[in-house]
Scaffold this active site. Sequence first.
Site, PDB file in Angstrom:
ATOM      1  NE  ARG A   1      18.656  40.964 -27.890  1.00 39.60           N
ATOM      2  CZ  ARG A   1      19.420  42.015 -27.655  1.00 39.60           C
ATOM      3  NH1 ARG A   1      18.862  43.198 -27.490  1.00 39.60           N
ATOM      4  NH2 ARG A   1      20.740  41.900 -27.593  1.00 39.60           N
TER       5      ARG A   1
ATOM      6  CE  LYS B   1      23.817  40.714 -24.874  1.00 39.22           C
ATOM      7  NZ  LYS B   1      23.938  39.301 -25.309  1.00 39.22           N
ATOM      8  CB  SER B   2      28.592  42.277 -29.924  1.00 39.20           C
ATOM      9  OG  SER B   2      27.338  41.685 -30.130  1.00 39.20           O
TER      10      SER B   2
ATOM     11  CB  SER C   1      26.076  32.555 -37.706  1.00 34.46           C
ATOM     12  OG  SER C   1      26.490  32.503 -36.347  1.00 34.46           O
TER      13      SER C   1
ATOM     14  CD  GLN D   1      26.458  34.312 -31.149  1.00 35.21           C
ATOM     15  OE1 GLN D   1      26.137  33.125 -31.062  1.00 35.21           O
ATOM     16  NE2 GLN D   1      25.876  35.248 -30.415  1.00 35.21           N
TER      17      GLN D   1
ATOM     18  NE  ARG E   1      20.531  30.127 -27.865  1.00 38.84           N
ATOM     19  CZ  ARG E   1      21.004  31.352 -27.672  1.00 38.84           C
ATOM     20  NH1 ARG E   1      21.119  31.831 -26.443  1.00 38.84           N
ATOM     21  NH2 ARG E   1      21.366  32.091 -28.699  1.00 38.84           N
TER      22      ARG E   1
ATOM     23  NE  ARG F   1      32.678  39.615 -31.930  1.00 39.58           N
ATOM     24  CZ  ARG F   1      31.438  39.184 -31.714  1.00 39.58           C
ATOM     25  NH1 ARG F   1      30.766  39.594 -30.631  1.00 39.58           N
ATOM     26  NH2 ARG F   1      30.861  38.365 -32.575  1.00 39.58           N
TER      27      ARG F   1
ATOM     28  CG  ASP G   1      20.368  40.586 -31.291  1.00 39.65           C
ATOM     29  OD1 ASP G   1      19.986  39.402 -31.373  1.00 39.65           O
ATOM     30  OD2 ASP G   1      21.546  40.894 -31.016  1.00 39.65           O
TER      31      ASP G   1
ATOM     32  CE  LYS H   1      19.411  35.464 -32.260  1.00 41.40           C
ATOM     33  NZ  LYS H   1      20.830  35.872 -32.203  1.00 41.40           N
TER      34      LYS H   1
END
Length: 428
Positions: free
Chosen positions: A388, A24-25, A167, A169, A124, A29, A315, A342
């Site tokens: 999750r 997913k990451s 982080s 992100q 968030r 990207r 995660d 999250k």
Amino acid sequence: MVILKTITANQKGLKGDIRVPGDKSISHRSIMLASLANGQTRINNFLNSEDSMRTVEAFKALGVKIEMDHTSVLVQSAGWQRFKAPQNHLYMGNSGTTLRLISGILSGLPFETKLTGDESLSKRPMKRVIRPLKEMGSTIESNDDMLPITIRGGGLTPIEYHLPVDSAQVKSAILLAGLMTTGKTTVIERHPTRDHTERMLPLFNGNIDKDSNHISIDGPQKLVGTTINIPGDISSASFWITGAVITPNSHIVLRNVGLNPTRTGLISVLKRMGANIRTEITRYEGEEPVGDIYVQYSKLYRTELYQEEVASLIDEVPLLALIATQSEGNMYINHIEELKYKESNRVKAIVDMLKALNANVEEVEDGIFIEGKSRLQGNYINTYHDHRVAMVASIASLITDGAVTLSDGDCVNISYPSFYKELYRYSN
């Protein structure tokens, strides 16, 4: 609408050769860098999920041509210099990765964009990414550091920024903004975080310097289209790894999985606990190691969780908590404040889930305390609409006495749409 998903315990164990969906990451990207680049980019094994599609739709709205055939993607772009202001706000759904990373990109563009999201994402806090982008010169208006956010970018100046929290992100958002900024932008980490952005940039003919905990990018840069074969997602693989080590009679092989060392923390911790796990690197995708993971049912013992390794398994903490219920000895899982922000408050969600399953677990000031070894009982689980949490409870059903019922089964579509089908396939 509440969707119930009931999963019945099965003591046969997990068996088979498993291929998990694309990372997913890396999928996020790949779309972003392909859109920033000039030319054509082919992306194979893309994760076609709700979160990833938020990134695709956002860059389409910025004028990039993106064609999809399930997990194959073709991106045609004239480069970030040719992006156009979107006609409407950009909807992020539940994707925090899309929101944080695209904020860095939009900060480098000379127009105004409004970002919105679903109810969960709108709660968030985004201060940690807003602050450095404002320091670079972006004008950002928000709802008390939460969505909706309006960004007016362009004319940035480079900064040297010490990350106050670990982080990836935030780091990536700053580096992507630096890509469009004249001069050197540097991010300084306390501990290593996932580094997919840094590893992927050279594939697009981008330049980035890494020296210990300093990551620097000289801008502006012109990227060039390429081809990317995305490896399987180690976070998705971790559900099967967990199921195999805690369920008797299990032995599995996970093929074509990304083995980036900033993402394999759960494997390292499990090896310390006595798990029978072996990894084998079979190829490299650019700078990303890819390979196979061999896992068998194992007798496990408690261990310590060190602060410097938390970022490499953040995660997977819900899975580690489940594993701890099946290990000899009592275990603290700490340094996990990040999990409270999250898709749900995952610390609370983990504790609630494990208590419902008859585990001896308590939330403590700096994390979770788990008393092992517990015999788990099936029950109704509130997933808090968190993919999750739903998948961890489903993996727990492999060893529970009685069925596990989820309050929301469809939330897994955020990251792993085929999860239930594959759980049935490999456990029967």
